[in-house]
Design an enzyme around this catalytic site. Structure first.
Site, PDB file in Angstrom:
ATOM      1  CE  LYS A 133      -4.376  -1.484   0.593  1.00 36.97           C
ATOM      2  NZ  LYS A 133      -5.526  -1.059  -0.240  1.00 36.97           N
ATOM      3  CG  ASP A 161      -4.425  -0.074  -3.840  1.00 38.31           C
ATOM      4  OD1 ASP A 161      -4.697   0.950  -4.500  1.00 38.31           O
ATOM      5  OD2 ASP A 161      -5.277  -0.727  -3.218  1.00 38.31           O
ATOM      6  CG  ASP A 213      -9.538  -1.011  -7.028  1.00 36.09           C
ATOM      7  OD1 ASP A 213     -10.729  -1.357  -7.104  1.00 36.09           O
ATOM      8  OD2 ASP A 213      -8.889  -1.112  -5.971  1.00 36.09           O
ATOM      9  CE  LYS A 235     -10.279  -3.678  -3.431  1.00 34.31           C
ATOM     10  NZ  LYS A 235      -9.372  -3.153  -4.454  1.00 34.31           N
TER      11      LYS A 235
END
EC number: 4.2.1.113
Length: 320
Positions: A133, A161, A213, A235
């Protein structure tokens, strides 16, 4: 003969879990169990705070109404993504159309310590992939950490990300500290900047591939081949039904993009289903499912190899 149960649950989280500047103390959600004759199917409905449009309280009332309709023989489509996903999993298990084979390989989440990551990767067969992250601290620090990891582990590929955390300037500050010779080992960087255009410019200017995303869930998003875009991160809890997930995977593969099935911090039950979905729809790609250790317990179904205690179904709060 149809029957059904709905359960409400809450799992304590580790202290350091922060989502969009909010500390997540518990993970809250619902399970639905559908039975027809001897067959049974489970689904998890756990909207992700700060990311899902619906709350779990809203999801609960819609789910209970849907289950009562299903018991009466109706099976209408649901619009709320978390419910559409959980219910479609339960129906797929009931119909035996969700394959049992699972991909339990996970790209481990790294805290920036190369020694810790080397230990995690030691037992990982095949490609060495980890996730970091970025965007939580200073961009310069992020760049130095990523460079250190890539330098310390020569066969490592990193998924990064940023959750749209960077301005163009911060993106450049990050890239400045990543050796250009290592950048090809950044598999992709998810949504580096606040806008898609800024993220595209980041990819062009740095040579670091990006992935979409959050963009997938915006009404104006379209699957098109673009320079610098290498992957999409899907997701399912935020996407919708299994059918919608499959459509997105197929659209990505048609453009030769990598499609990664990724966690929305589901419980162990939901994670094991995501591992099955990944093996089914993206068999050649390591999914992004290394989130169970953010929780203090598993529930109903175990994740292979996890030492967390398991809460059995009898201990859950039954709503129906």
């Amino acid at each position: 003969m149809r029957s059904a149960q709905v359960y409400r649950w809450q799992i304590p989280m580790d202290a350091g879990v922060v989502l969009r500047d909010r500390r997540l103390k518990t993970r809250d959600g619902l399970y639905v169990c559908l039975r027809e004759g001897e067959r049974e199917g489970w689904g998890e409905i756990s909207p992700l705070p700060g990311f899902s449009q619906e709350t779990w309280e809203e999801a609960q009332s819609v789910l209970l109404a849907w289950v009562n309709n299903w018991l009466a023989g109706d099976c209408e489509l649901l619009q709320m993504p978390s419910i559409a996903f959980g219910v479609s999993c339960a129906l797929a298990e009931l119909a035996d159309t969700l394959p049992q084979a699972a991909n339990y390989r996970a790209a481990p989440l790294c805290n920036g310590d190369p020694d810790d990551l080397i230990l995690k990767l030691a037992d990982m067969p095949g490609e060495k992939v980890a996730k970091v992250k970025v965007g939580l601290y200073e961009a310069v620090r992020d760049g130095m950490v990523v460079n250190l990891l890539l330098e310390a582990i020569p066969d490592l590929h990193l998924r990064l990300d940023a959750n749209r955390a960077w301005t163009p300037l911060k993106g450049q500050q990050f890239a400045k500290y990543v050796n250009p010779d290592y950048r090809h080992r950044i598999a992709f960087l998810e949504e580096p900047c606040k806008t898609r255009d800024d993220s595209r410019a980041f990819a062009r200017e740095t040579g670091i591939a990006i992935a979409w995303d959050e963009s997938l869930r915006e009404p104006d998003f379209a699957f098109v081949a673009e320079e610098g875009v290498r992957a999409v991160v899907i997701k399912p809890t935020l996407t919708g039904s299994l059918e919608k997930v499959r459509e997105q995977v197929q659209a990505a593969h048609a453009l030769r993009l990598t499609a990664v099935i990724s966690s929305s911090i589901e419980s162990s039950l939901g994670l094991t289903q995501l591992a099955r979905i990944a093996a089914w729809l993206t068999p050649d790609t390591i999914p992004g499912l290394d989130t169970l250790d953010l929780m203090q317990a598993q529930q109903v179904r175990r994740w292979p190899g996890s030492t967390l205690p398991v809460v059995e179904v009898d201990a859950l709060e039954r709503l129906l």
